[in-house]
Design a protein around this motif. Structure first.
Motif, PDB file in Angstrom:
ATOM      1  N   LEU A   1      24.270 -69.916 -22.312  1.00 26.87           N
ATOM      2  CA  LEU A   1      22.883 -69.622 -21.955  1.00 26.87           C
ATOM      3  C   LEU A   1      22.197 -68.895 -23.112  1.00 26.87           C
ATOM      4  O   LEU A   1      22.266 -67.684 -23.249  1.00 26.87           O
ATOM      5  CB  LEU A   1      22.837 -68.783 -20.671  1.00 26.87           C
ATOM      6  CG  LEU A   1      23.387 -69.490 -19.424  1.00 26.87           C
ATOM      7  CD1 LEU A   1      23.355 -68.549 -18.224  1.00 26.87           C
ATOM      8  CD2 LEU A   1      22.603 -70.765 -19.123  1.00 26.87           C
ATOM      9  N   ARG A   2      21.527 -69.695 -23.938  1.00 22.89           N
ATOM     10  CA  ARG A   2      20.738 -69.169 -25.044  1.00 22.89           C
ATOM     11  C   ARG A   2      19.334 -68.851 -24.536  1.00 22.89           C
ATOM     12  O   ARG A   2      19.005 -69.133 -23.380  1.00 22.89           O
ATOM     13  CB  ARG A   2      20.689 -70.201 -26.170  1.00 22.89           C
ATOM     14  CG  ARG A   2      22.060 -70.629 -26.695  1.00 22.89           C
ATOM     15  CD  ARG A   2      21.930 -71.833 -27.607  1.00 22.89           C
ATOM     16  NE  ARG A   2      21.384 -72.981 -26.892  1.00 22.89           N
ATOM     17  CZ  ARG A   2      21.008 -74.119 -27.478  1.00 22.89           C
ATOM     18  NH1 ARG A   2      21.132 -74.260 -28.790  1.00 22.89           N
ATOM     19  NH2 ARG A   2      20.533 -75.117 -26.749  1.00 22.89           N
ATOM     20  N   PRO A   3      18.466 -68.286 -25.358  1.00 21.24           N
ATOM     21  CA  PRO A   3      17.105 -68.012 -24.889  1.00 21.24           C
ATOM     22  C   PRO A   3      16.391 -69.242 -24.340  1.00 21.24           C
ATOM     23  O   PRO A   3      15.661 -69.151 -23.343  1.00 21.24           O
ATOM     24  CB  PRO A   3      16.416 -67.463 -26.146  1.00 21.24           C
ATOM     25  CG  PRO A   3      17.515 -66.811 -26.918  1.00 21.24           C
ATOM     26  CD  PRO A   3      18.720 -67.693 -26.692  1.00 21.24           C
ATOM     27  N   GLN A   4      16.587 -70.417 -24.954  1.00 19.72           N
ATOM     28  CA  GLN A   4      15.898 -71.615 -24.481  1.00 19.72           C
ATOM     29  C   GLN A   4      16.396 -72.061 -23.113  1.00 19.72           C
ATOM     30  O   GLN A   4      15.611 -72.561 -22.287  1.00 19.72           O
ATOM     31  CB  GLN A   4      16.005 -72.749 -25.499  1.00 19.72           C
ATOM     32  CG  GLN A   4      17.392 -73.057 -26.024  1.00 19.72           C
ATOM     33  CD  GLN A   4      17.720 -72.330 -27.307  1.00 19.72           C
ATOM     34  OE1 GLN A   4      17.568 -71.121 -27.395  1.00 19.72           O
ATOM     35  NE2 GLN A   4      18.169 -73.076 -28.306  1.00 19.72           N
ATOM     36  N   GLU A   5      17.707 -71.894 -22.847  1.00 19.53           N
ATOM     37  CA  GLU A   5      18.221 -72.228 -21.515  1.00 19.53           C
ATOM     38  C   GLU A   5      17.668 -71.272 -20.465  1.00 19.53           C
ATOM     39  O   GLU A   5      17.333 -71.680 -19.345  1.00 19.53           O
ATOM     40  CB  GLU A   5      19.748 -72.198 -21.488  1.00 19.53           C
ATOM     41  CG  GLU A   5      20.416 -73.449 -22.032  1.00 19.53           C
ATOM     42  CD  GLU A   5      20.463 -73.474 -23.550  1.00 19.53           C
ATOM     43  OE1 GLU A   5      20.624 -74.564 -24.127  1.00 19.53           O
ATOM     44  OE2 GLU A   5      20.340 -72.404 -24.182  1.00 19.53           O
ATOM     45  N   LEU A   6      17.568 -69.991 -20.809  1.00 23.37           N
ATOM     46  CA  LEU A   6      16.993 -69.029 -19.868  1.00 23.37           C
ATOM     47  C   LEU A   6      15.551 -69.392 -19.548  1.00 23.37           C
ATOM     48  O   LEU A   6      15.104 -69.289 -18.397  1.00 23.37           O
ATOM     49  CB  LEU A   6      17.065 -67.611 -20.452  1.00 23.37           C
ATOM     50  CG  LEU A   6      18.467 -67.043 -20.724  1.00 23.37           C
ATOM     51  CD1 LEU A   6      18.349 -65.594 -21.193  1.00 23.37           C
ATOM     52  CD2 LEU A   6      19.352 -67.123 -19.485  1.00 23.37           C
ATOM     53  N   GLY A   7      14.805 -69.838 -20.566  1.00 30.88           N
ATOM     54  CA  GLY A   7      13.421 -70.240 -20.340  1.00 30.88           C
ATOM     55  C   GLY A   7      13.314 -71.436 -19.411  1.00 30.88           C
ATOM     56  O   GLY A   7      12.443 -71.485 -18.531  1.00 30.88           O
ATOM     57  N   ALA A   8      14.207 -72.421 -19.596  1.00 27.53           N
ATOM     58  CA  ALA A   8      14.190 -73.597 -18.727  1.00 27.53           C
ATOM     59  C   ALA A   8      14.492 -73.220 -17.280  1.00 27.53           C
ATOM     60  O   ALA A   8      13.857 -73.717 -16.347  1.00 27.53           O
ATOM     61  CB  ALA A   8      15.201 -74.629 -19.227  1.00 27.53           C
ATOM     62  N   LEU A   9      15.450 -72.318 -17.089  1.00 22.91           N
ATOM     63  CA  LEU A   9      15.790 -71.872 -15.732  1.00 22.91           C
ATOM     64  C   LEU A   9      14.641 -71.077 -15.117  1.00 22.91           C
ATOM     65  O   LEU A   9      14.331 -71.223 -13.932  1.00 22.91           O
ATOM     66  CB  LEU A   9      17.064 -71.032 -15.765  1.00 22.91           C
ATOM     67  CG  LEU A   9      18.342 -71.789 -16.163  1.00 22.91           C
ATOM     68  CD1 LEU A   9      19.500 -70.813 -16.337  1.00 22.91           C
ATOM     69  CD2 LEU A   9      18.688 -72.843 -15.129  1.00 22.91           C
TER      70      LEU A   9
END
Length: 410
Positions: free
Chosen positions: A160-168
């Protein structure tokens, strides 16, 4: 203790994949506290993102066919029928010969299929002059175009990188199931090793810098480190201290004593921790040939060379691979690499992979890698380097100006 059959780098990677299991324990974390954790279950989207058709530019929502033939020399003309406000459902409807102003991110009004950018038109007292023709769907993101309902958004094992957190976050997901954080233990061995805080050395002593470098890498990979201190070259004491630390952690790292000298007890200590024991003792690599990898009752054990540069390179190549597998993270085929031109010829031996420390710099729009020549025990080569060049076991060296794969330091 003699070396077992020396493994190639690729054989070692394969053995890691075969022997290292993922931990089973999971926890639920708040999304804002889940950075760099590994997703323990696949997540399915329960709604569309975006949830409505929206504009990607500031402009006017139109029917694309109403702009056909428009140009700077022969503009088209449309009547402005209103505007869309952010966060509101538009009440205006786009019909034949009409346009509605819409800001970036605004909801598309009914009847429209595209947006003409504000730079390509001009509103003159409610009459819109269009200076360019556009295609249907231009400058529009459709509902569900980013994420569709029922789609697997992220698979188990995803970091869970910053971009994955944003998508979630875009789906309103506030909590995620992740594998618990790993804990590794680090133990140095050797009569000559003293704490790195030692202000003045007695002749023959060496400060324990490997703990800081190896722990620093582990921390970068979101892994906690328990320092077990320094143990003397005494088999019983070494075994007892290693066992005590092993019981507290998910993975044990031993530094020093992985070679074949009379006082190198590491292999025997590792074998005493549990079955099946050592599966790699010696890798066809320079630096770092005397590397030990083992499994003891479900826990991996890593025996690193004592030389600082060797220890860091080995831990970067194989330690990270082991910890990724243990964390439940999806495997990478190889460490991330960039390609750069080498500044000088470097000889190598067939059948052995060589890893050369380099300084990376840019020259005339290209990346270059300058070898930092020095023995594996020299600490300054670590400080001066930006990465390591990989010379595979199939090559007899590289030539000046040749593109080479570089594993950059983080």
């Amino acid at each position: 203790m003699q070396f077992f059959k020396v493994k190639t780098v690729e054989e070692t990677f394969a053995l890691i994949e075969e022997n290292i299991p993922a931990i089973e324990q999971t926890v639920v974390r708040e999304l804002g506290d889940a950075l760099n954790h590994i997703l323990a279950a696949s997540l399915v989207a329960k709604e569309n993102v975006p949830s409505f058709d929206r504009s990607t530019v500031d402009g006017y929502a139109v029917r694309a066919k109403d702009t056909y033939g428009s140009s700077e020399s022969m503009p088209g003309f449309l009547n402005v029928a209103g505007e869309v406000k952010m966060g509101e459902v538009p009440t205006a409807v786009v019909g034949h010969g009409t346009a509605v102003y819409v800001p970036t991110g605004g909801m598309m009004p009914k009847g429209s299929d595209s947006v003409i950018m504000i730079e390509h038109c001009e509103d003159v007292d409610g009459l819109l002059n269009t200076y360019k023709q556009i295609a249907p769907g231009e400058n529009v993101i459709r509902a569900g175009e980013d994420i569709k309902t029922g789609e697997i958004l992220l698979e188990a094992g995803t970091k869970l990188r910053p971009q994955e957190l944003g998508a979630l976050a875009s789906l309103g997901i506030a909590q995620v199931p992740v594998f618990r954080k790993l804990k590794v233990g680090y133990l140095s061995s050797g009569d000559e090793i003293v704490p790195y805080q030692t202000p003045a050395l007695v002749e023959g002593q060496i400060r324990d810098i490997n703990y800081l470098t190896i722990a620093g890498l582990a921390n970068e990979w979101n892994v906690d480190v328990v320092y077990g201190g320094i143990v003397r070259d005494d088999f019983e004491e070494f075994r007892e201290r290693a066992r005590e630390l092993y019981e507290q952690v998910d993975c044990l790292i031993l530094s020093g004593g992985s070679s074949v000298g009379a006082k190198d007890y590491t292999t025997d200590v590792i074998q005493s921790l549990g079955d099946p024991g050592v599966f790699v003792h010696g890798i066809s690599i320079k630096p770092g040939k005397p590397t030990i990898l083992a499994m003891a009752n479900g826990k991996p054990v890593i025996g690193l060379p004592g030389h600082p540069a060797s220890a860091m390179i080995i831990f970067k190549l194989f330690g990270e691979r082991i910890l990724r597998k243990l964390k439940g993270e999806k495997p990478l085929r190889k460490p991330e690499r960039i390609f750069a031109k080498i500044t000088k010829n470097i000889p190598s031996s067939m059948g052995r992979a060589d890893y050369i420390r380099v300084r990376i710099f840019e020259k005339e729009g290209e990346w270059w890698a300058e070898p930092i020549i020095g023995k594996s025990g020299l600490i300054t080569t670590l400080v001066k380097s930006d990465g390591i060049v990989e010379i595979s076991s199939e090559k007899e060296g590289v030539s000046q100006g040749e593109y080479v794969p570089v594993i950059p330091s983080r």
